[in-house]
Design a protein around this motif. Sequence first.
Motif, short mmCIF file in Angstrom:
data_model
loop_
_atom_site.label_atom_id
_atom_site.label_comp_id
_atom_site.label_asym_id
_atom_site.label_seq_id
_atom_site.Cartn_x
_atom_site.Cartn_y
_atom_site.Cartn_z
N UNK A 11 -8.37 -2.83 10.45
CA UNK A 11 -9.30 -2.13 10.33
C UNK A 11 -9.42 -0.23 10.00
N UNK A 12 -10.49 -0.44 8.62
CA UNK A 12 -9.96 1.28 8.69
C UNK A 12 -11.34 2.07 8.86
N UNK A 13 -11.68 3.21 9.28
CA UNK A 13 -12.48 3.76 9.01
C UNK A 13 -12.62 5.21 7.39
N UNK A 14 -11.69 4.85 6.72
CA UNK A 14 -11.54 5.79 5.87
C UNK A 14 -12.06 5.30 4.75
N UNK A 67 -2.79 7.19 1.47
CA UNK A 67 -1.64 7.16 1.90
C UNK A 67 -0.90 6.82 2.70
N UNK A 68 -0.76 7.14 3.92
CA UNK A 68 -0.44 6.70 4.98
C UNK A 68 -0.88 5.26 5.25
N UNK A 69 -1.94 5.32 5.25
CA UNK A 69 -2.08 3.51 5.48
C UNK A 69 -1.63 2.69 4.98
N UNK A 70 -1.63 2.81 3.48
CA UNK A 70 -1.34 2.05 2.56
C UNK A 70 -0.01 1.45 2.76
N UNK A 71 1.01 2.90 3.08
CA UNK A 71 2.41 2.63 4.22
C UNK A 71 2.74 2.09 4.89
N UNK A 72 2.31 2.45 6.10
CA UNK A 72 1.79 1.25 7.10
C UNK A 72 1.83 0.29 7.14
N UNK A 73 0.79 -0.42 6.00
CA UNK A 73 0.73 -2.05 5.95
C UNK A 73 1.64 -2.25 5.38
N UNK A 74 2.10 -1.75 3.92
CA UNK A 74 2.79 -2.07 2.86
C UNK A 74 4.51 -2.36 4.34
N UNK A 75 4.45 -1.94 4.80
CA UNK A 75 5.83 -2.16 6.45
C UNK A 75 5.46 -2.82 7.43
N UNK A 76 4.47 -3.38 7.59
CA UNK A 76 4.04 -4.04 8.52
C UNK A 76 3.51 -5.47 7.75
N UNK A 77 3.51 -5.58 6.75
CA UNK A 77 3.39 -6.96 5.42
C UNK A 77 5.05 -7.89 4.95
N UNK A 125 -3.32 -13.53 11.75
CA UNK A 125 -2.05 -13.78 12.55
C UNK A 125 -1.25 -11.74 13.21
N UNK A 126 -2.54 -11.03 12.58
CA UNK A 126 -1.96 -9.54 13.15
C UNK A 126 -2.99 -8.93 12.32
N UNK A 127 -3.45 -8.02 13.72
CA UNK A 127 -4.16 -6.62 13.34
C UNK A 127 -4.14 -5.52 13.38
N UNK A 128 -3.65 -4.69 12.08
CA UNK A 128 -3.44 -3.63 12.06
C UNK A 128 -5.32 -2.25 12.62
N UNK A 129 -4.75 -1.54 13.36
CA UNK A 129 -5.89 -0.78 13.24
C UNK A 129 -5.90 0.33 12.52
N UNK A 130 -6.12 1.20 11.70
CA UNK A 130 -5.37 2.48 11.12
C UNK A 130 -6.37 3.29 11.15
N UNK A 184 -19.33 2.50 9.30
CA UNK A 184 -18.66 3.41 8.47
C UNK A 184 -17.02 2.28 8.57
N UNK A 185 -17.33 1.25 9.69
CA UNK A 185 -16.28 0.55 9.68
C UNK A 185 -15.83 -0.56 9.10
N UNK A 186 -14.68 -0.51 8.16
CA UNK A 186 -14.60 -1.72 7.69
C UNK A 186 -13.33 -2.45 7.79
N UNK A 187 -13.31 -3.90 7.56
CA UNK A 187 -12.24 -4.78 8.21
C UNK A 187 -11.83 -5.36 6.79
N UNK A 188 -10.90 -5.96 6.49
CA UNK A 188 -10.12 -6.27 5.35
C UNK A 188 -9.24 -7.12 5.98
#
Length: 79
Positions: free
Chosen positions: A41-44, A19-29, A8-13, A70-74
């Motif tokens: 989508x994360x390169x970390x 730390x920042x990724x999880x906070x942004x994901x939490x707020x988005x979800x 439904x939503x794609x978040x390209x981190x 090096x890119x992961x899609x969750x």
Amino acid sequence: MSFQYKPDITYDAGPTGCGELIMNLFLTMKKMDKGQMIEVVSYDPGAREDLPAWCRMQNNPLLARVDNGKISHYFIEKG
């Protein structure tokens, strides 16, 4: 790249650290409805450990992780 999941939503981190990724994901979800799916989508490389653990703690099922170099899609369902 095509996946079997239709989020439904794609978040390209990008290279954002966990730390920042999880906070942004939490707020988005927080804005999502139960049962909706987000693609992160994360390169970390640290996200490969941190995201599944966060999903378990938050009761948000991690449906799949697809690595493309090096890119992961969750694909995460809001629980």
